[in-house]
Structure formats: C-alpha cells, structure tokens
Design a protein around this motif. Structure first.
Motif, mmCIF file in Angstrom:
data_model
loop_
_atom_site.group_PDB
_atom_site.id
_atom_site.type_symbol
_atom_site.label_atom_id
_atom_site.label_comp_id
_atom_site.label_asym_id
_atom_site.label_seq_id
_atom_site.Cartn_x
_atom_site.Cartn_y
_atom_site.Cartn_z
ATOM 1 N N LEU A 16 0.760 -1.244 -0.067
ATOM 2 C CA LEU A 16 0.154 0.010 -0.079
ATOM 3 C C LEU A 16 0.705 1.380 -0.101
ATOM 4 O O LEU A 16 0.481 2.401 -0.785
ATOM 5 N N LYS A 17 1.823 1.211 0.807
ATOM 6 C CA LYS A 17 2.887 2.391 0.668
ATOM 7 C C LYS A 17 3.186 2.744 -0.404
ATOM 8 O O LYS A 17 3.519 4.013 -1.076
ATOM 9 N N GLU A 18 3.892 1.728 -1.311
ATOM 10 C CA GLU A 18 4.326 1.921 -2.507
ATOM 11 C C GLU A 18 3.258 2.395 -3.507
ATOM 12 O O GLU A 18 3.443 3.126 -4.400
ATOM 13 N N ASN A 65 1.115 -3.825 14.715
ATOM 14 C CA ASN A 65 1.994 -2.595 14.755
ATOM 15 C C ASN A 65 3.350 -2.766 14.224
ATOM 16 O O ASN A 65 3.875 -1.489 13.681
ATOM 17 N N HIS A 66 3.880 -3.730 14.290
ATOM 18 C CA HIS A 66 5.494 -3.894 13.718
ATOM 19 C C HIS A 66 5.224 -3.466 12.267
ATOM 20 O O HIS A 66 6.204 -3.201 11.710
ATOM 21 N N ALA A 67 4.149 -4.232 11.727
ATOM 22 C CA ALA A 67 4.150 -4.185 10.226
ATOM 23 C C ALA A 67 4.139 -2.645 9.698
ATOM 24 O O ALA A 67 4.711 -2.455 8.803
ATOM 25 N N ILE A 68 3.451 -1.890 10.466
ATOM 26 C CA ILE A 68 3.484 -0.489 9.927
ATOM 27 C C ILE A 68 4.844 0.323 10.172
ATOM 28 O O ILE A 68 5.338 0.876 9.298
ATOM 29 N N LEU A 69 5.803 -0.145 11.367
ATOM 30 C CA LEU A 69 7.071 0.186 11.411
ATOM 31 C C LEU A 69 7.943 -0.353 10.300
ATOM 32 O O LEU A 69 8.771 0.415 9.785
ATOM 33 N N LEU A 70 7.813 -1.695 10.185
ATOM 34 C CA LEU A 70 8.536 -2.184 9.001
ATOM 35 C C LEU A 70 8.503 -1.343 7.700
ATOM 36 O O LEU A 70 9.359 -1.414 6.891
ATOM 37 N N ALA A 71 7.312 -1.000 7.356
ATOM 38 C CA ALA A 71 7.100 -0.295 6.068
ATOM 39 C C ALA A 71 7.645 1.105 6.227
ATOM 40 O O ALA A 71 7.299 1.894 5.147
ATOM 41 N N ASN A 78 8.614 -24.586 -22.915
ATOM 42 C CA ASN A 78 10.008 -25.014 -23.094
ATOM 43 C C ASN A 78 10.839 -23.944 -22.353
ATOM 44 O O ASN A 78 12.005 -24.392 -21.856
ATOM 45 N N TYR A 79 10.444 -22.709 -22.218
ATOM 46 C CA TYR A 79 11.069 -21.599 -21.497
ATOM 47 C C TYR A 79 10.490 -21.302 -20.109
ATOM 48 O O TYR A 79 10.642 -20.296 -19.363
ATOM 49 N N LYS A 80 9.821 -22.355 -19.288
ATOM 50 C CA LYS A 80 9.424 -22.372 -18.117
ATOM 51 C C LYS A 80 10.463 -21.827 -17.015
ATOM 52 O O LYS A 80 9.980 -21.380 -15.967
ATOM 53 N N TRP A 81 11.675 -22.167 -17.616
ATOM 54 C CA TRP A 81 12.606 -21.603 -16.424
ATOM 55 C C TRP A 81 12.942 -20.443 -16.185
ATOM 56 O O TRP A 81 13.813 -19.774 -15.572
ATOM 57 N N ARG A 82 12.454 -19.920 -17.382
ATOM 58 C CA ARG A 82 12.976 -18.247 -17.423
ATOM 59 C C ARG A 82 11.984 -17.524 -16.373
ATOM 60 O O ARG A 82 10.765 -17.486 -16.514
ATOM 61 N N TYR A 83 12.618 -16.859 -15.733
ATOM 62 C CA TYR A 83 11.639 -15.531 -15.002
ATOM 63 C C TYR A 83 12.603 -14.519 -14.661
ATOM 64 O O TYR A 83 13.808 -14.349 -15.139
ATOM 65 N N ASP A 84 11.674 -13.326 -14.404
ATOM 66 C CA ASP A 84 12.328 -12.031 -13.956
ATOM 67 C C ASP A 84 12.219 -11.759 -12.509
ATOM 68 O O ASP A 84 11.548 -12.406 -11.881
ATOM 69 N N VAL A 85 13.145 -11.009 -11.888
ATOM 70 C CA VAL A 85 12.795 -10.538 -10.487
ATOM 71 C C VAL A 85 12.736 -9.230 -10.490
ATOM 72 O O VAL A 85 13.532 -8.324 -11.013
ATOM 73 N N GLU A 86 11.426 -8.632 -10.346
ATOM 74 C CA GLU A 86 10.883 -7.368 -10.297
ATOM 75 C C GLU A 86 11.106 -6.705 -8.889
ATOM 76 O O GLU A 86 10.966 -5.445 -8.982
ATOM 77 N N TYR A 87 11.037 -7.128 -7.870
ATOM 78 C CA TYR A 87 11.123 -6.519 -6.497
ATOM 79 C C TYR A 87 12.243 -7.139 -5.361
ATOM 80 O O TYR A 87 12.596 -8.647 -5.598
#
Length: 376
Positions: A67-69, A90-96, A226-235
């Motif tokens: 949500l922040k992003e 409340n830790h989740a708020i701080l972690l963000a 055939n290319y199921k092993w291909r992926y990207d890293v977005e985050y």
C-alpha cells in the motif's frame, strides 16, 4: 484434568487424507493445495482476492509495504491503529517505514471511532482496524470515517475467521483484509494466513513479493512450456508464501468453521449466564448488535486480574491475557499515557478458556472458580 486456554481440534481423518494427496502427488510446496484453499476462501468470504501465506504476520507486512508503494506514501506518514493487539499488527507499520498513531478503544475492545477521528492529521494515510476476539466493534463507523477523509482501511481479521456483521463477512469495504490460521485460531493449521487485497493488481504484486520478487512462481512455471525456467526478478521480496501440506489442513478444517464458531458462541453464552450474578464485580465485553462474533476469545475485566489468574492456576485452570497495551512496550513508549481505556483494559483483562473441547461442566468449573475468588 487441567483446563487450558486454547486446545485446537482437528478433523484428523480429513486432514490426513488431504495431506496424503500432497505426498502422493509429490507436491508439498506452493501451488496445488494452496491454490485450492485460496479459491475456497474466496467462495467462503466473497472477497475478490485471496493469497495464501505462511503467516498472518507475513500478510500484514506485505499489506503495508504494498500500500505504501502503490499509493506513494512517504516515510513517517501515519497509520491510526489500536494499542490492544498482538505486536505483529503494529510492527508491520514500522517495518514499512510508517508511523503508528495510537487511538483509544471502547467497551468492545476495538477502536473507538471518536478517538480515530481525533487523531487524523494531514499525514494520516490509513486506519488499521483489529477485530479483537472476533468482535466487529464499531467497524461501520470507522469505515465511514475512512471514506470521509479518503483514508485506506486495513482490516486485521486474525481473530475473525467466520465473523459476520449483519449477516455478511466484513471486509469488502477495506483495502485489504488479513486472516490468521495459526495453530490455535478458529480455523487452525500449523501456522498460516490469508492476504485479501481489494485490488487485483496488488494481489499480483503480493504474489511476487512473497516469492523473493520473482515474477513466476514454481507452480506456474511447472506448466510453462520450453522456457518455463525463465523468469525475471521485479522486487526485493521475502519468502512468505504458504505450502500445500499446511494448506491441506486448512482445506480439511474450513467445512467445520461455521459449526465450530456456533459452539464457541454457545460457550460464551454459558459463561455469560454463569457469571452474570457477579456483574457488579465483572465488566463484560460488549458485542454490538448485528455482530455474529467468531468468539476466538471470551474476555472479562476485573479489578484484581493478576490475583484471579493466580487463583485459577492454583485450581489447574489456565487463562490468558490479550493483550498488553502496546504503548507500554519500549518500541511504542512515545505514545504511553495517550490511550487511558486501553491502559485500563491492559491491567484488568482476562481471557478465559475458549476452545471446542470444553464442555458445559468445564465452563461451570471455571465460572465457579471465578465466583469463589470474587467472593473472598
């Protein structure tokens, strides 16, 4: 025999049957049963999205991060929250990188709408509503406040699996709803949770961030050609996803949830009837009209909570405390003294045994012990 606060009950035969399918198929990780559980949960709640995770804490962390992003919130933007919750909320708020702003509670132990309104500033971006014990509190009033001030609403429904408000599962009004299926919750597994975003795009992002930012999980890649092993890293993500073995337990337990909650409400009714004669010494928690609570907890407030807890322990009865006012912790001491209702509750609340293996006789034993202590 000792009477414990929580003892989970499992449909053992169906749990083993569901787990056996995982082992026979050779698929115990994400996918397979996790996907099936997500679909069943969407059907049960009528929420549009559901993503199965390893814990409700993971769901909370993802909620605020995404949500922040997604809404371009800044560091130290504010989230109005409750001090009466487990610290993961409340830790989740701080972690963000956001700031928890503590509003006070009312006699439902949930956020008091008037206190929420009083804490809104030009930096407020969201409200975190916790349905403590399965209670909806004055949720509808908080929804209206969020709508009036264009604030996002996060519903921490860790205790609310099966709770209904005016006949419906609450949460369609919220930006995101988080459920817990931890070991002693109303729908118990080993430990897991469900993340239910309103927006499908946020659900997609959550699935990537919970798998280290990878844009194709192993289940989708298993049928990718055939290319199921291909992926990207977005985050930059975490490994938060759930697995099929634990989801299998959830699938076996889900058909029992409403009946189990009905029995919990029966237990609460017995407690009410037996303890009502002590109404001048016990403060009962208000369950508002229209709330069909999941009754994860049965809580009372008395003047000498710690003394009663010791007395019950001496008689092999083991209650609990939910929760300590979070502003009493060092992490949140900046808000100490700002929520007098929560501070009072923190010192006087007691959770009595509440689980499916309790009988009428067990409830009577607990109630009689409480009354004996109060008569001293």
């Amino acid at each position: 025999m000792a009477i414990q606060l929580f003892v989970p009950t499992f449909d053992v035969d169906n749990c083993l049957s569901e787990i056996k399918e995982c082992l026979e198929k050779g698929w115990t990780g994400m996918g397979f049963k996790t996907v099936e559980f997500e679909e069943k949960w969407k059907q049960y709640t009528s929420l549009p999205n559901a993503y199965y995770l390893g814990s409700a804490t993971a769901a909370l962390n993802l909620s605020f991060d995404i949500l922040k992003e997604g809404y371009d919130w800044k560091d130290d933007d504010e989230v109005i929250t409750t001090p009466m919750t487990f610290i993961s909320s409340n830790h989740a708020i701080l972690l963000a990188g956001l700031k928890p702003i503590f509003a006070d509670i009312d006699d439902t132990l949930c956020l008091a709408p008037e206190s929420v309104r009083a804490h809104i500033t030009d930096k407020t971006r969201a409200v975190l509503f916790v349905g403590l014990g399965g209670n909806t509190g004055r949720y509808e009033e908080v929804v209206k406040i969020c709508e009036e001030h264009n604030l996002k609403l996060i519903l921490d429904a860790a205790h609310m699996a099966g709770t209904r408000l005016r006949g419906e599962i609450p949460g369609k009004e919220a930006e995101v709803v988080n459920y817990s299926f931890q070991a002693v919750k109303n729908l118990p597994t080993a430990d897991s949770g469900m993340l239910c975003f309103k927006e499908a795009e946020f659900d997609k992002i959550a699935r990537r961030k919970a798998w280290l930012g990878i844009n194709k999980d192993t289940y989708s890649r298993s049928t990718g050609g055939n290319y199921k092993w291909r992926y990207d890293v977005e985050y930059v993500g975490n490994k938060y996803h759930g697995n099929s073995v634990v989801a299998a337990i959830g699938l076996a337990q889900l058909p029992h949830l409403d009946m189990d909650n009905a029995y919990r409400r029966q237990l609460a009714s017995w407690y009410d009837q037996m303890l009502m004669p002590c109404g001048d010494k016990i403060k009962f928690i208000t369950v508002p009209e229209g709330c069909e609570s999941a009754r994860h907890l049965y809580q009372i407030m008395i003047s000498d909570r710690d003394g009663l807890m010791t007395y019950l322990n001496e008689h092999d009865i083991y209650p609990g405390v939910h929760y300590v006012d979070n502003t009493q912790y060092r992490m949140y001491a900046y808000a100490a003294g700002t929520c007098p209702n929560a501070a009072y509750a923190s010192d006087h609340l007691l959770s009595l045994p509440m689980h499916l293996r309790l009988t009428y006789e067990d409830v009577s034993t607990v109630a009689e012990c409480v009354k004996e202590f109060l008569a001293k």
